[in-house]
Scaffold this motif. Structure first.
Motif, PDB file in Angstrom:
ATOM      1  N   SER A  45       0.832  -1.201   0.000  1.00 20.29           N
ATOM      2  CA  SER A  45       0.000   0.000   0.000  1.00 20.29           C
ATOM      3  C   SER A  45       0.870   1.255   0.000  1.00 20.29           C
ATOM      4  O   SER A  45       2.023   1.234   0.419  1.00 20.29           O
ATOM      5  CB  SER A  45      -0.923   0.006   1.221  1.00 20.29           C
ATOM      6  N   GLU A  46       0.277   2.327  -0.463  1.00 26.39           N
ATOM      7  CA  GLU A  46       0.995   3.589  -0.537  1.00 26.39           C
ATOM      8  C   GLU A  46       1.066   4.231   0.843  1.00 26.39           C
ATOM      9  O   GLU A  46       0.101   4.217   1.607  1.00 26.39           O
ATOM     10  CB  GLU A  46       0.273   4.537  -1.503  1.00 26.39           C
ATOM     11  N   VAL A  47       2.204   4.801   1.176  1.00 24.89           N
ATOM     12  CA  VAL A  47       2.409   5.454   2.460  1.00 24.89           C
ATOM     13  C   VAL A  47       1.824   6.863   2.405  1.00 24.89           C
ATOM     14  O   VAL A  47       2.043   7.599   1.448  1.00 24.89           O
ATOM     15  CB  VAL A  47       3.913   5.522   2.809  1.00 24.89           C
ATOM     16  N   MET A  48       1.066   7.220   3.448  1.00 24.82           N
ATOM     17  CA  MET A  48       0.444   8.543   3.503  1.00 24.82           C
ATOM     18  C   MET A  48       1.475   9.597   3.892  1.00 24.82           C
ATOM     19  O   MET A  48       2.314   9.369   4.760  1.00 24.82           O
ATOM     20  CB  MET A  48      -0.682   8.548   4.541  1.00 24.82           C
TER      21      MET A  48
END
Length: 118
Positions: A2-5
């Motif tokens: 998942s993409e890191v915020m």
């Protein structure tokens, strides 16, 4: 994966500043703070309380609230000192530290009361 915020913390925006891992989570309630103190005491670490005005959060110096509580094993006493610091400095961030005698360093450090942001 998942993409890191990206948390957009900026010096110009005191409300956006983060000060440690727990600051990305909701503020701790009384039960969570108690569990953290119990953990420090169980590990044999020496509790200490520090505080600072939110506008100086990025400085490396925090004010010590009294001396570290060397050898303190009573969770209620540690919680009472944290509450007393918060009551005396209601607009400040208050942090709990656990000093580890063996490694001669901080075993844990977390903000338990958040001060008012501008």
């Amino acid at each position: 994966m998942s993409e890191v915020m990206d948390y957009k913390s900026r010096l110009s925006d005191p409300a956006s500043r983060k000060f440690e891992t727990f600051s990305y989570l909701p503020a701790m309630g009384a039960d969570e703070i108690r569990k953290q103190v119990e953990y420090l005491v169980k590990k044999g670490w020496n509790p200490a309380i520090e505080h600072i005005e939110p506008e100086y959060l990025m400085d490396s110096y925090w004010y010590m609230w009294k001396l570290p509580m060397f050898g303190e094993t009573d969770v209620e006493k540690v919680l009472a000192e944290a509450e007393a610091c918060h009551k005396a400095n209601p607009d400040n961030h208050v942090r709990l530290i656990g000093y580890d005698n063996f490694s001669q360093s901080q075993g844990a450090s977390m903000v338990i009361f958040r001060g008012k942001t501008v």
